[in-house]
Design an enzyme around this catalytic site. Structure first.
Site, PDB file in Angstrom:
ATOM      1  N   ARG A 167       0.831  -1.211   0.000  1.00 36.54           N
ATOM      2  CA  ARG A 167       0.000   0.000   0.000  1.00 36.54           C
ATOM      3  C   ARG A 167       0.866   1.263   0.000  1.00 36.54           C
ATOM      4  NH1 ARG A 167      -1.153   2.368   5.277  1.00 36.54           N
ATOM      5  NH2 ARG A 167      -3.376   2.673   4.928  1.00 36.54           N
ATOM      6  N   ASN A 211       5.606  13.367   5.377  1.00 32.53           N
ATOM      7  CA  ASN A 211       5.558  11.931   5.661  1.00 32.53           C
ATOM      8  C   ASN A 211       5.744  11.090   4.397  1.00 32.53           C
ATOM      9  OD1 ASN A 211       3.330  10.014   7.806  1.00 32.53           O
ATOM     10  ND2 ASN A 211       4.475   9.240   6.082  1.00 32.53           N
ATOM     11  N   ARG A 220       2.210  16.754   8.122  1.00 30.75           N
ATOM     12  CA  ARG A 220       3.145  16.145   9.068  1.00 30.75           C
ATOM     13  C   ARG A 220       4.396  15.641   8.361  1.00 30.75           C
ATOM     14  NH1 ARG A 220      -0.914  11.696   8.517  1.00 30.75           N
ATOM     15  NH2 ARG A 220       0.212   9.923   7.637  1.00 30.75           N
ATOM     16  N   ARG A 284      -7.250  11.690   9.442  1.00 28.97           N
ATOM     17  CA  ARG A 284      -6.255  11.584   8.370  1.00 28.97           C
ATOM     18  C   ARG A 284      -6.966  11.054   7.125  1.00 28.97           C
ATOM     19  NH1 ARG A 284      -2.655   7.223  10.671  1.00 28.97           N
ATOM     20  NH2 ARG A 284      -4.632   6.779  11.679  1.00 28.97           N
ATOM     21  N   PRO A 285      -6.836  11.715   5.994  1.00 29.04           N
ATOM     22  CA  PRO A 285      -7.577  11.283   4.801  1.00 29.04           C
ATOM     23  C   PRO A 285      -7.350   9.824   4.442  1.00 29.04           C
ATOM     24  CG  PRO A 285      -6.683  13.463   4.451  1.00 29.04           C
ATOM     25  CD  PRO A 285      -6.131  12.996   5.763  1.00 29.04           C
ATOM     26  N   GLU A 286      -6.112   9.333   4.625  1.00 23.87           N
ATOM     27  CA  GLU A 286      -5.789   7.965   4.228  1.00 23.87           C
ATOM     28  C   GLU A 286      -6.206   6.940   5.271  1.00 23.87           C
ATOM     29  OE1 GLU A 286      -3.840  10.038   5.635  1.00 23.87           O
ATOM     30  OE2 GLU A 286      -2.280   9.022   6.793  1.00 23.87           O
ATOM     31  N   ASP A 321       3.070   4.260  14.237  1.00 23.65           N
ATOM     32  CA  ASP A 321       1.618   4.293  14.350  1.00 23.65           C
ATOM     33  C   ASP A 321       1.122   2.862  14.418  1.00 23.65           C
ATOM     34  OD1 ASP A 321       2.849   4.357  11.817  1.00 23.65           O
ATOM     35  OD2 ASP A 321       1.057   5.067  10.813  1.00 23.65           O
ATOM     36  N   GLU A 551       7.446  -6.415   5.989  1.00 21.21           N
ATOM     37  CA  GLU A 551       7.834  -5.132   6.609  1.00 21.21           C
ATOM     38  C   GLU A 551       8.129  -5.288   8.093  1.00 21.21           C
ATOM     39  OE1 GLU A 551       4.687  -2.211   7.041  1.00 21.21           O
ATOM     40  OE2 GLU A 551       3.229  -3.738   7.572  1.00 21.21           O
ATOM     41  N   GLU A 566      -3.444  -1.104  11.669  1.00 19.05           N
ATOM     42  CA  GLU A 566      -4.613  -0.601  10.945  1.00 19.05           C
ATOM     43  C   GLU A 566      -4.705  -1.106   9.515  1.00 19.05           C
ATOM     44  OE1 GLU A 566      -3.686   3.620  11.498  1.00 19.05           O
ATOM     45  OE2 GLU A 566      -5.490   3.721  12.699  1.00 19.05           O
TER      46      GLU A 566
END
Ligand SMILES: *[C@@H]1O[C@H](CO)[C@@H](O)[C@H](O)[C@H]1NC(C)=O
Ligand SMILES: *[C@@H]1O[C@H](CO)[C@@H](O)[C@H](O)[C@H]1NC(C)=O
Ligand SMILES: *[C@@H]1O[C@H](CO)[C@@H](O)[C@H](O)[C@H]1NC(C)=O
Ligand SMILES: *[C@@H]1O[C@H](CO)[C@@H](O)[C@H](O)[C@H]1NC(C)=O
Ligand SMILES: *[C@@H]1O[C@H](CO)[C@@H](O)[C@H](O)[C@H]1NC(C)=O
Ligand SMILES: *[C@@H]1O[C@H](CO)[C@@H](O)[C@H](O)[C@H]1NC(C)=O
Ligand SMILES: *[C@@H]1O[C@H](CO)[C@@H](O)[C@H](O)[C@H]1NC(C)=O
Ligand SMILES: *[C@@H]1O[C@H](CO)[C@@H](O)[C@H](O)[C@H]1NC(C)=O
Length: 607
Positions: A167, A211, A220, A284-286, A321, A551, A566
């Site tokens: 993503r 970011n 941010r 946050r939009p995403e 996060d 990851e 998330e």
């Protein structure tokens, strides 16, 4: 939807219609798109939950000019159902990430030198496979398909770049440091330079490094690793032109961190250090629905809700996060994700890692100014040395705990350190911030590293992020490659200053164990998902997959990706590949081939 009512002013839409073509090309700081930033359109679409991941929609370019898209949105009835909204998206948007296309790697070679440093044949073959993944992860921006007036959330990026993967389909900030470590070994300095120059352009344009390269990330930043990217790139290439070009921009980025992220702590005297601090009072939009549910489902008052939106975005700015590091209340029972995050207190935490990074940047900027001598007065050299010394003394005063012989985050709410184990607590050692009388006392040094030693011996896939199994992704049982790197760096850095032979040997051994765990985790994750090497390692019978670099990892089970958080676990993966190659190169003569990828930890008691 009480809190969102103030979005519904027509001001937004009329402004957007009037200035539609300029809207995404202005130099404005902050998210100001009527599609990809908080507003009526985003609210409506994200609440319809058209995709499992909220990020999908905000990565979709429009298929029609912005004014037409907004006009079509205006004709949607207030009672339109989710199918109608899905239809609207289908008619007005293209697939997510279409503006990012594979790019060539003209400097790519099959056999970079560093492979010769890896003794084990299969590990060497695997390193070559991992090296080849840069080809799969390189992208460039191509918006030639966009119609006149069509828009996308992608920020302008001139040169090719390596993406993390999954993503994370565009440029990310702190990931790139670990990617560049790998690219430099892979003899792809041109790609590393392109990535650095892309970042410098963004800092020049926005005043800071966002970011990631999307308009919705403009509120941010992320752990400020750009100066360190330039440092490792310059050390390898001695590219003075790049250093000259970078330096004024790095100064500018540093100023941003001082101006926007300084926190003053009254602790008898007043001390200044840095914290993560994102100005934001909306989802946050995403991660729109996630944030909306977290905040609007809380019992906070309006001010508290705004604060929680800021703490959520600030958690994303930290790169962690999310984690119990930022929580007022650690989850104890079976709380849901949103309930856990309602106790975020991110902005009141003074983090070890951020302050160590900024200290490193201050030292590095002083060195760079020395090297470049752009300012003949030498003021900048003095300035950076001075702020570095002040920061070092404040870190030692507030973040060092002499009793535990441990650095901790400082909690500005309670005015005391937060006694939580995390690998980021070792970052100041990488930065060579050593307390008085520490380095000369081997028993102190070994006490500080004994927890890492215990965990390295106990867990099979690296050092866990914390000891708390919270279901958040920056907690137990997850191990993250960048944090393994930080621990290895801190061991090396301390060891460079140690004279005592026994202590040196013990730290050498710890470094090697950490390296072995990192390699075991990445290798087994890849192998268990079908990785094979032509002529060297047969495919696993019955497994038709081709191997994934995760990851993050689960420290309790080798070969298994970490979980929680998330979004679904991602593979690719930029920083895993970078840290893997870096580790294989440094310890390549001693690392062993992981023969048993099925190992598990049975007794989960920590210490
Ligand atoms: C649309 O989908 C969302 C998310 O699944 C759901 O909460 C909402 O009730 C749906 N709306 C309608 C009108 O079906
Ligand atoms: C940094 O601070 C300035 C001044 O307070 C503010 O205008 C700007 O929006 C801030 N930048 C970010 C990215 O938060
Ligand atoms: C950024 O913060 C401002 C001020 O809180 C807000 O209006 C804007 O919507 C935010 N943007 C994003 C992308 O969250
Ligand atoms: C900080 O201190 C406050 C007050 O003692 C406490 O409630 C909170 O749990 C601590 N931790 C964080 C991360 O806020
Ligand atoms: C914990 O919560 C999950 C999801 O809400 C539920 O499926 C599970 O049964 C719960 N477990 C316990 C022990 O309450
Ligand atoms: C040198 O540094 C001083 C103080 O920071 C600054 O005022 C001056 O403009 C700088 N000169 C150049 C040539 O960058
Ligand atoms: C962490 O907690 C979850 C339940 O919240 C549980 O399913 C899982 O097994 C735990 N993991 C470990 C490694 O203890
Ligand atoms: C791989 O195997 C799975 C089941 O084992 C099957 O569903 C899938 O179609 C196969 N994929 C390919 C590309 O052969």
């Amino acid at each position: 939807m009480p809190v969102l009512q103030h979005f519904l002013s027509v001001k937004w839409l009329t402004a957007a219609l009037l200035f539609s073509s300029e809207i995404l090309s202005t130099n404005a700081v902050g998210c100001d798109s009527p599609i990809y930033c908080p507003g009526p359109l985003l609210d409506r679409i994200q609440k319809a939950k058209l995709y499992p991941d909220s990020k999908t929609f905000v990565d979709q370019p429009t298929s029609k000019p912005l004014d037409q898209v907004l006009a079509a949105f205006n004709t949607l009835s207030a009672t339109a159902n989710n199918d109608t909204i899905a239809q609207f998206v289908k008619e007005n948007f293209l697939e997510a990430g279409k503006e990012l296309v594979p790019a060539d790697l003209p400097e790519y070679k099959d056999q970079p030198e560093f492979l010769n440093n890896i003794k084990d044949e299969i590990l060497r073959g695997w390193a070559q496979v991992v090296h080849s993944y840069w080809k799969k992860l390189t992208r460039r921006m191509d918006e030639s398909f966009l119609c006149a007036g069509c828009v996308t959330s992608l920020l302008d990026i001139k040169r090719p770049f390596v993406i993390p993967g999954g993503r994370f389909r565009e440029i990310y900030y702190w990931d790139t440091y670990f990617v560049i470590e790998g690219l430099l070994l892979s003899e792809l300095p041109g790609t590393a330079k392109n990535m650095i120059e892309n970042f410098l352009d963004l800092v020049d344009k926005y005043g800071f490094m966002p970011n990631g390269a999307r308009i919705y990330y403009l509120n941010r930043s992320q752990p400020p690793m750009l100066t360190q990217m330039v440092k490792i790139y310059y050390e390898k290439t001695k590219d003075m032109d790049l250093l000259r070009r970078a330096l004024p921009t790095l100064d500018k980025e540093y100023d941003f961190w001082v101006k926007n992220h300084t926190i003053e702590i009254d602790h008898g005297k007043k001390y200044k250090l840095s914290h993560y601090n994102t100005i934001n009072d909306q989802p946050r939009p995403e991660s729109y629905m996630e944030d909306y549910v977290t905040v609007e489902g809380s019992t906070l008052d309006e001010e508290g809700k705004k604060g929680l939106y800021a703490d959520l975005a600030t958690g994303a700015e930290s790169g962690w996060d999310y984690s119990v590091r930022w929580l007022k209340v650690y989850p104890t029972k079976n709380e849901s994700g949103p309930a856990i995050l309602r106790t975020l207190n991110t902005r009141q935490v003074v983090p070890t890692d951020l302050n160590a990074i900024l200290y490193m940047n201050e030292k590095t900027l002083a060195e760079f100014h020395q090297t470049v001598q752009a300012n003949q007065t030498g003021d900048k050299i003095q300035y950076y040395n001075k702020v570095a010394n002040t920061r070092k003394s404040n870190i030692l005063k507030l973040l060092w705990d002499e009793q535990d012989l441990h650095y901790y985050d400082f909690n500005a709410t309670s005015g005391s350190v937060q006694k939580l184990f995390t690998p980021s607590n070792y970052w100041p050692f990488w930065a060579e911030i050593f307390p008085n009388g520490f380095i000369t006392r081997p028993n102190k040094v070994m006490k500080t590293f004994s927890i890492v030693e215990q965990f390295a011996n106990k867990f099979v896939a690296g050092i866990p992020t914390t000891e708390i199994n919270s279901t958040l992704q920056w907690d137990f049982p997850n191990a993250w490659p960048p944090l393994q790197y930080v621990l290895m760096k801190s061991v090396i850095s301390v060891n460079n200053h140690i004279k005592d032979t026994n202590t040196k040997q013990r730290l050498d051994k710890l470094g090697l164990t950490l390296a072995q765990r990192m390699v075991d985790a990445a290798y087994c994750g890849w192998r268990m998902t079908g990785g094979s090497i032509p002529g060297l390692l047969e495919p696993i019978p019955g497994n038709n997959d081709t191997g994934h670099m995760f990851e993050k990892f689960d420290v309790t089970r080798l070969g298994v990706a970490g979980g929680g958080g998330e979004y679904e676990v991602q593979d690719g993966f930029g920083w895993t590949n970078g840290v893997t190659l870096w580790t294989l190169n440094l310890w390549g003569d001693k690392l062993k081939y992981p023969t048993d990828c099925n190992r598990k930890v049975h007794n989960l008691k920590f210490r």
